[in-house]
Design a protein around this motif. Structure first.
Motif, PDB file in Angstrom:
ATOM      1  N   VAL A   1      51.225  40.413  25.141  1.00  0.00           N
ATOM      2  CA  VAL A   1      50.584  41.728  25.242  1.00  0.00           C
ATOM      3  C   VAL A   1      49.095  41.563  25.561  1.00  0.00           C
ATOM      4  CG1 VAL A   1      49.963  43.809  23.960  1.00  0.00           C
ATOM      5  CG2 VAL A   1      52.255  42.839  23.739  1.00  0.00           C
ATOM      6  N   ALA A   2      48.432  40.603  24.916  1.00  0.00           N
ATOM      7  CA  ALA A   2      47.013  40.363  25.159  1.00  0.00           C
ATOM      8  C   ALA A   2      46.783  39.894  26.594  1.00  0.00           C
ATOM      9  CB  ALA A   2      46.465  39.329  24.180  1.00  0.00           C
ATOM     10  N   VAL A   3      47.661  39.032  27.089  1.00  0.00           N
ATOM     11  CA  VAL A   3      47.539  38.552  28.468  1.00  0.00           C
ATOM     12  C   VAL A   3      47.739  39.697  29.446  1.00  0.00           C
ATOM     13  CG1 VAL A   3      48.613  37.086  30.227  1.00  0.00           C
ATOM     14  CG2 VAL A   3      48.152  36.169  27.945  1.00  0.00           C
ATOM     15  N   MET A   4      48.724  40.556  29.190  1.00  0.00           N
ATOM     16  CA  MET A   4      48.973  41.695  30.078  1.00  0.00           C
ATOM     17  C   MET A   4      47.777  42.648  30.096  1.00  0.00           C
ATOM     18  SD  MET A   4      51.812  41.267  31.555  1.00  0.00           S
ATOM     19  CE  MET A   4      52.172  42.878  32.195  1.00  0.00           C
ATOM     20  N   LEU A   5      47.177  42.906  28.932  1.00  0.00           N
ATOM     21  CA  LEU A   5      46.014  43.782  28.848  1.00  0.00           C
ATOM     22  C   LEU A   5      44.841  43.179  29.613  1.00  0.00           C
ATOM     23  CD1 LEU A   5      44.654  46.309  27.711  1.00  0.00           C
ATOM     24  CD2 LEU A   5      44.108  44.993  25.668  1.00  0.00           C
ATOM     25  N   LEU A   6      44.621  41.875  29.443  1.00  0.00           N
ATOM     26  CA  LEU A   6      43.540  41.194  30.140  1.00  0.00           C
ATOM     27  C   LEU A   6      43.753  41.247  31.652  1.00  0.00           C
ATOM     28  CD1 LEU A   6      40.968  39.519  29.930  1.00  0.00           C
ATOM     29  CD2 LEU A   6      42.389  37.480  29.764  1.00  0.00           C
ATOM     30  N   GLN A   7      44.986  41.029  32.112  1.00  0.00           N
ATOM     31  CA  GLN A   7      45.276  41.098  33.541  1.00  0.00           C
ATOM     32  C   GLN A   7      45.004  42.501  34.078  1.00  0.00           C
ATOM     33  OE1 GLN A   7      49.338  39.750  33.618  1.00  0.00           O
ATOM     34  NE2 GLN A   7      48.744  37.654  34.139  1.00  0.00           N
ATOM     35  N   ARG A   8      45.381  43.527  33.328  1.00  0.00           N
ATOM     36  CA  ARG A   8      45.161  44.902  33.759  1.00  0.00           C
ATOM     37  C   ARG A   8      43.655  45.206  33.866  1.00  0.00           C
ATOM     38  NH1 ARG A   8      47.729  49.163  30.129  1.00  0.00           N
ATOM     39  NH2 ARG A   8      48.885  47.313  29.643  1.00  0.00           N
ATOM     40  N   LEU A   9      42.853  44.738  32.891  1.00  0.00           N
ATOM     41  CA  LEU A   9      41.412  44.950  32.945  1.00  0.00           C
ATOM     42  C   LEU A   9      40.803  44.223  34.141  1.00  0.00           C
ATOM     43  CD1 LEU A   9      40.340  44.693  29.205  1.00  0.00           C
ATOM     44  CD2 LEU A   9      40.183  46.699  30.666  1.00  0.00           C
ATOM     45  N   CYS A  10      41.257  43.005  34.420  1.00  0.00           N
ATOM     46  CA  CYS A  10      40.729  42.248  35.553  1.00  0.00           C
ATOM     47  C   CYS A  10      41.067  42.942  36.864  1.00  0.00           C
ATOM     48  CB  CYS A  10      41.272  40.821  35.560  1.00  0.00           C
ATOM     49  SG  CYS A  10      40.596  39.808  34.225  1.00  0.00           S
ATOM     50  N   VAL A  11      42.290  43.416  36.981  1.00  0.00           N
ATOM     51  CA  VAL A  11      42.672  44.129  38.202  1.00  0.00           C
ATOM     52  C   VAL A  11      41.854  45.402  38.322  1.00  0.00           C
ATOM     53  CG1 VAL A  11      44.550  45.395  39.309  1.00  0.00           C
ATOM     54  CG2 VAL A  11      44.978  43.140  38.340  1.00  0.00           C
ATOM     55  N   GLY A  12      41.682  46.136  37.214  1.00  0.00           N
ATOM     56  CA  GLY A  12      40.876  47.350  37.234  1.00  0.00           C
ATOM     57  C   GLY A  12      39.441  47.048  37.625  1.00  0.00           C
ATOM     58  N   GLN A  13      38.880  45.972  37.068  1.00  0.00           N
ATOM     59  CA  GLN A  13      37.496  45.618  37.383  1.00  0.00           C
ATOM     60  C   GLN A  13      37.375  45.244  38.849  1.00  0.00           C
ATOM     61  OE1 GLN A  13      35.662  42.785  34.807  1.00  0.00           O
ATOM     62  NE2 GLN A  13      33.758  42.788  35.929  1.00  0.00           N
ATOM     63  N   MET A  14      38.359  44.514  39.373  1.00  0.00           N
ATOM     64  CA  MET A  14      38.302  44.137  40.782  1.00  0.00           C
ATOM     65  C   MET A  14      38.316  45.382  41.654  1.00  0.00           C
ATOM     66  SD  MET A  14      40.679  41.464  42.878  1.00  0.00           S
ATOM     67  CE  MET A  14      42.123  42.515  42.843  1.00  0.00           C
ATOM     68  N   ASN A  15      39.160  46.358  41.323  1.00  0.00           N
ATOM     69  CA  ASN A  15      39.209  47.593  42.089  1.00  0.00           C
ATOM     70  C   ASN A  15      37.893  48.354  41.984  1.00  0.00           C
ATOM     71  OD1 ASN A  15      41.814  47.116  42.916  1.00  0.00           O
ATOM     72  ND2 ASN A  15      42.726  48.262  41.237  1.00  0.00           N
ATOM     73  N   ILE A  16      37.335  48.416  40.798  1.00  0.00           N
ATOM     74  CA  ILE A  16      36.063  49.103  40.608  1.00  0.00           C
ATOM     75  C   ILE A  16      34.969  48.398  41.409  1.00  0.00           C
ATOM     76  CG2 ILE A  16      34.232  49.600  38.936  1.00  0.00           C
ATOM     77  CD1 ILE A  16      36.415  50.234  36.901  1.00  0.00           C
ATOM     78  N   ASN A  17      34.931  47.070  41.350  1.00  0.00           N
ATOM     79  CA  ASN A  17      33.929  46.323  42.110  1.00  0.00           C
ATOM     80  C   ASN A  17      34.038  46.609  43.603  1.00  0.00           C
ATOM     81  OD1 ASN A  17      32.627  45.097  39.967  1.00  0.00           O
ATOM     82  ND2 ASN A  17      33.941  43.302  40.005  1.00  0.00           N
ATOM     83  N   GLU A  18      35.240  46.591  44.122  1.00  0.00           N
ATOM     84  CA  GLU A  18      35.443  46.861  45.546  1.00  0.00           C
ATOM     85  C   GLU A  18      34.977  48.273  45.903  1.00  0.00           C
ATOM     86  OE1 GLU A  18      39.575  46.170  46.339  1.00  0.00           O
ATOM     87  OE2 GLU A  18      39.393  44.019  45.989  1.00  0.00           O
ATOM     88  N   ILE A  19      35.320  49.234  45.083  1.00  0.00           N
ATOM     89  CA  ILE A  19      34.918  50.624  45.328  1.00  0.00           C
ATOM     90  C   ILE A  19      33.398  50.756  45.277  1.00  0.00           C
ATOM     91  CG2 ILE A  19      34.949  52.955  44.313  1.00  0.00           C
ATOM     92  CD1 ILE A  19      37.912  52.331  43.546  1.00  0.00           C
ATOM     93  N   LEU A  20      32.773  50.132  44.273  1.00  0.00           N
ATOM     94  CA  LEU A  20      31.321  50.224  44.121  1.00  0.00           C
ATOM     95  C   LEU A  20      30.590  49.524  45.268  1.00  0.00           C
ATOM     96  CD1 LEU A  20      30.966  49.712  40.277  1.00  0.00           C
ATOM     97  CD2 LEU A  20      30.750  51.848  41.554  1.00  0.00           C
ATOM     98  N   GLU A  21      31.108  48.374  45.712  1.00  0.00           N
ATOM     99  CA  GLU A  21      30.482  47.650  46.816  1.00  0.00           C
ATOM    100  C   GLU A  21      30.501  48.461  48.106  1.00  0.00           C
ATOM    101  OE1 GLU A  21      32.486  43.870  46.903  1.00  0.00           O
ATOM    102  OE2 GLU A  21      31.429  43.162  45.117  1.00  0.00           O
ATOM    103  N   LYS A  22      31.496  49.321  48.263  1.00  0.00           N
ATOM    104  CA  LYS A  22      31.582  50.170  49.447  1.00  0.00           C
ATOM    105  C   LYS A  22      30.774  51.460  49.277  1.00  0.00           C
ATOM    106  CE  LYS A  22      36.177  48.558  50.706  1.00  0.00           C
ATOM    107  NZ  LYS A  22      37.598  48.887  50.776  1.00  0.00           N
ATOM    108  N   THR A  23      30.699  51.974  48.066  1.00  0.00           N
ATOM    109  CA  THR A  23      30.108  53.291  47.811  1.00  0.00           C
ATOM    110  C   THR A  23      28.600  53.272  47.594  1.00  0.00           C
ATOM    111  OG1 THR A  23      32.191  53.985  46.803  1.00  0.00           O
ATOM    112  CG2 THR A  23      30.261  55.339  46.330  1.00  0.00           C
TER     113      THR A  23
END
Length: 171
Positions: A4-26
């Motif tokens: 469960v901890a690994v799944m949560l960490l993976q979800r946060l990393c994917v979310g952060q990557m998406n946020i970073n990509e969006i912010l780098e463009k915006t």
């Protein structure tokens, strides 16, 4: 439990990557430089922005309003959004930062030792490709590869600022 901890960490990393990509463009489209992004486990998103003449409270408000709407459209989950300037001792994250702040004093931490030391403070004197040269005390020159940096930030020189204020008042 570990799964469960690994799944949560993976979800946060994917979310952060998406946020970073969006912010780098915006953020550049809004007229600002994206300096850094921090995302806490409590889903607090901290965005550090800068521009040539400095960041005002109104700048932070405008970026916050824009990103709040964008995150809603992009379905990015967060609990709190914080927009800030990086401050006078801003981090230097890209080689372009060293070019922009050429002549300024920086503090750096290295991955690998140079002269049995990992932490240095000096004035940026040249940047060529990925090679940065710093003037250290006692007329020493330190040559480092950008890829050897772990962390770097500007060092605010209070004495120089005080001298410039005294000159301004006496003029």
């Amino acid at each position: 439990m570990f799964f469960v901890a690994v799944m949560l960490l993976q979800r946060l990393c994917v979310g952060q990557m998406n946020i970073n990509e969006i912010l780098e463009k915006t953020i550049p489209g809004l007229g600002y430089e994206l300096v850094d992004v921090e995302i806490s486990p409590a889903k607090i998103v901290r965005v550090f922005i800068d521009k040539q003449c400095g960041v005002t409270i109104e700048d932070c408000e405008n970026v916050s309003d824009h990103l709040s709407k964008l995150f809603l459209v992009e379905e990015i989950e967060y609990n709190r959004l914080e927009i800030s300037s990086p401050g006078v001792e801003r981090p230097l994250k890209k080689i372009e930062d060293f070019i922009r702040f050429n002549g300024q004093i920086v503090k750096i931490k290295l991955r690998e030792l140079i002269n049995e030391q990992k932490v240095y403070q000096g004035k940026i004197i040249t940047v060529e490709g990925n090679i940065i040269k710093l003037a250290l005390e006692k007329d020493e020159i330190l040559t480092i590869d950008f890829n050897n940096l772990v962390r770097s930030r500007l060092v605010y020189d209070f004495r120089a600022d005080l001298k410039s204020h005294k000159k301004t008042k006496s003029a």
